[in-house]
Design an enzyme around this catalytic site. Structure first.
Site, short mmCIF file in Angstrom:
data_model
loop_
_atom_site.label_atom_id
_atom_site.label_comp_id
_atom_site.label_asym_id
_atom_site.label_seq_id
_atom_site.Cartn_x
_atom_site.Cartn_y
_atom_site.Cartn_z
CD GLU A 322 25.90 19.76 22.11
OE1 GLU A 322 26.11 18.55 22.27
OE2 GLU A 322 26.75 20.53 21.62
CG ASP A 396 27.91 14.43 18.59
OD1 ASP A 396 28.41 15.03 17.63
OD2 ASP A 396 28.18 14.68 19.77
CD GLU A 424 33.41 14.94 20.07
OE1 GLU A 424 32.68 15.10 21.06
OE2 GLU A 424 33.21 15.50 18.97
#
Length: 735
Positions: A322, A396, A424
């Protein structure tokens, strides 16, 4: 309040009579005067008076005094904890005694006062961090013993003993010997130096870097207590998207202050290391791990860290992922980058935890394959003090993922687990989702790499491949909110992670019941209702968010709410349409041997099951297969109808949770009851939103009606697509 009481008792260094009267006054304030509403700050360490008079009049009434034998900072912590715990739970003042005849003895196993009660077998079984809690039968009464070989183990045993009291356990014949199954049991804080917290949903970071090192908030101590009560022994203070400034002298002074506070609680401090730090704060023009100036810079930096913090744990590194810098920037491998840092840490006993969450700058054929493709060929090339930190699934932290194929695929390299405690992708701070069942599904999954029974938990605890060092990490969900975690029930995920880190073989059900007893009360109706809510909450969230193996359907950036229609980001593998691939034929990502062949990264026994639409568990169907809308499911419904029913079932379960919570109102304090009640109202609305938005969008491909008994969407697809959330919490900082 518990922190204030403990501080006041500890600080009353006056004559015994004055101290006794002061303690009695505090207990009067706590237990006689009307109590204020509970905020949740106490977590599961609520030392409120045990209401069961039968227990108090029975064997608990035999606890009249306690003696902690030995001298160290950790021994002092144990004395304070027993004073606070016994005083609160038993409803009378308790102060440390020096009498060898005290009804509760705590001390190291080599203390003569303690050793007389231990067998050779018990001494042999006790590990470095392990503990023994047992009743000692005597003619007229029972005594209780807590012992360990190390002061930190003694602290763990102390918390276990207090937990037994909190959960109304029969102590008459207890004999409990426990050792942790995993070496490094660590929280990863994705906290930034400006006090923002990436993917944090409970306020700001608890680390007040601006006031450190001179201002030491009581919250730091209570954080350490909470972690020690679970057997967690490490913490990473900073974000994996690292800032090199934390390695500068000014910040190392601040880190040292926290490390000194945490040390008596058995907690080591770790830091995230930005790979490009030699350039950013070292003045070099390269961070090439094979460059001698770079290796010398890291060696000197590590020496400087250990001068401040002699028991520093080591580095957590996110590299070449990332946009983060890493060894691949210089044509080097992950092993070469990790080994350079590991060599610098080795003389001091430090370790490198190198994250396997990577994907190349070029768009892959299947991002789920990236980590395996990069790390499996490197097995055996890492230094002994390197652990490869692997997320539970290959994408993820999605609501449900099959276990990561790297578990079992690196027998020569310690592979540690990375779970996400912060929610998340699972409702953030507005939804009640108990995560232990999800983690257990992963830990109990069979990799088959050494035949049947080669579970992920056996990889993590090192027993499958005889790892020399083991670890398990949890991305933390703590913040400055008064209750630490935003949602009161999110505390259960912190608690459950600690319990599973100590022993991955514990059950989610037992952990839930213990947490309920310690956090709320021991009433059977409370335990039955809340444990049912918790145990069904994860499956419900999967159903109303990503049923049948769907994944990565969330909103862009903030990850809040559904957005399966997003297709216009700079990378295809950042978009939901890349993962669900809905079209006129059907839906799902084909990872079979006829698709991306991600199934080949698993052992043949697992690959065979995942490769077959008929054999694969339906919960993973659309993860591995692109399936026609009219495919017949186990229920006899078509895929389209089953998908719709799963979404509706998730909504219905949340509504049942609302009813269950309402049923225990008389047993719960008003403040926490109203808080959860309001949050469940939000969760029900969000579950409906997920259902309506997702089905509206997928219906544009299926061209099939919403089946009977499934509530039709309340709004148009255009409405759901128009929703924006520019200030949703937990977004990654732009810097």
């Amino acid at each position: 309040m518990f922190a204030i009481v403990r501080y006041a008792i500890d600080s009353t260094q006056t004559r015994p009579l004055v101290k006794y009267l002061f303690s009695t006054f505090l207990l009067f304030v706590l237990f006689i005067l009307p109590t204020s509403a509970e905020t949740g700050y106490e977590l599961w360490l609520r030392y409120h008076k045990i209401p069961n008079t039968e227990l108090l009049n029975g064997y608990l009434g035999q606890i009249k005094s306690f003696n902690v034998v030995g001298s160290s900072a950790t021994h002092d912590v144990i004395r304070n904890e027993l004073s606070a715990g016994l005083s609160g739970l038993l409803g009378q003042p308790f102060e440390p005694s020096t009498s060898s005849k005290a009804s509760l003895l705590a001390g190291l196993s080599d203390e003569p006062t303690i050793a007389q009660y231990l067998s050779e077998s018990e001494l042999t079984q006790l590990g470095k961090e392990g503990y023994l809690v047992k009743a000692i039968s005597q003619k007229e009464s029972s005594r209780f013993l807590i012992t360990a070989k190390d002061p930190v183990g003694l602290l763990y045993g102390t918390f276990h003993f207090l937990k037994l009291l909190q959960t109304n356990q029969n102590l008459a014949s207890i004999n409990i010997l426990e050792n942790p199954k995993v070496d490094i049991r660590i929280l990863n804080h994705w906290d930034n130096l400006d006090r923002t917290s990436e993917r944090g949903y409970a306020g700001f970071s608890i680390w007040d870097w601006h006031k450190l090192p001179d201002y030491l908030d009581q919250r730091y101590i209570d954080y350490a207590r909470a972690n020690a009560s679970l057997g967690l022994n490490a913490t990473v203070l900073t974000n994996v998207n690292a800032n090199a400034l934390v390695l500068t002298p000014a910040y190392l002074e601040k880190v040292k202050a926290l490390a000194d506070l945490f040390r008596p609680y058995g907690i080591k401090v770790y830091l995230t290391a930005r790979f490009s730090a030699p350039i950013e704060i070292g003045g070099l023009d390269t961070a090439d791990p094979l460059n001698s100036d770079v290796t010398n810079w890291w060696e000197e930096k590590v020496k400087e860290i250990y001068e401040h913090i002699p028991d520093f744990g080591g580095f957590l590194v996110k590299a070449n992922s990332e946009g983060q810098p890493g060894p691949q920037n210089y044509g080097r491998s992950h092993a070469e980058g990790a080994n350079m840092m590991a060599d610098a840490l080795k003389p001091f006993g430090g370790v490198v935890m190198w994250r396997a969450f990577v994907y190349s700058s070029e768009e892959p054929d299947d991002r789920a394959k990236q980590a395996y493709s990069e790390f499996n060929p490197l097995d055996g090339s890492f230094r002994p003090n390197v652990l490869v930190q692997v997320k539970n699934g290959a994408i993820d932290f999605q609501p449900r993922e099959p276990f990561h194929p790297l578990f079992g695929a690196m027998p020569k390299t310690p592979v540690m687990m990375e779970f996400q405690i912060t929610q998340e992708y699972l409702g953030q701070a507005t939804q009640l989702v108990y995560l232990a069942p999800m983690w257990k599904e992963c830990l109990d999954a069979d990799t088959y790499v050494n035949g049947q029974g080669s579970t992920v938990s056996k990889v993590v605890d090192g027993s499958l491949h005889d790892y020399s060092i083991t670890g398990i990490a949890g991305v933390a969900n703590t913040g400055t909110d008064i209750n630490w975690t935003g949602h009161p029930f999110a505390q259960a995920n912190w608690y459950a992670f600690g319990r599973l880190a100590w022993n991955p073989d514990q059950t989610a059900q037992q952990i839930a019941e213990d947490w309920i007893r310690m956090t709320f009360n021991n009433h059977p109706k409370t335990i039955a209702a809340l444990s049912d809510m918790m145990m069904n909450s994860w499956e419900a969230s999967v159903n109303y968010m990503t049923p049948l193996g769907l994944h990565h359907l969330m909103g862009t950036g903030h990850h809040y709410g559904p957005a399966p229609w997003v297709s216009n980001l700079s990378r295809a593998d950042w978009t939901p349409v890349y993962y669900h691939k809905a079209d006129a034929f059907g839906i799902g990502f084909d990872r079979s041997e006829n698709g991306s062949n991600a199934v080949s990264q698993y052992a043949p026994e697992v690959a065979k099951i995942f490769n077959s639409k008929d054999e694969i568990p339906e919960k993973f169907l659309l993860w591995f297969h692109h399936v026609g809308w009219d495919f017949e499911m186990n229920s006899g419904r078509t895929l389209w109808n089953e998908l719709a029913f799963r979404y509706q079932d998730g909504v219905n379960t949340v509504r049942k949770m609302q009813e269950q919570w309402q049923s225990v109102q008389p047993k719960i304090d008003d403040e926490r009851f109203k808080s959860v009640q309001m949050l469940l109202t939000i969760q029900e609305k969000e579950a409906v939103w997920w259902k309506d938005a997702s089905l509206s969008y997928f219906q544009t491909f299926s061209k099939r009606p919403i089946p009977d008994k499934v509530e039709p969407p309340k709004r148009s697809l255009e409405y759901y697509q128009s929703l924006k959330f520019p200030f949703a919490p937990g977004i990654r900082p732009s810097w």
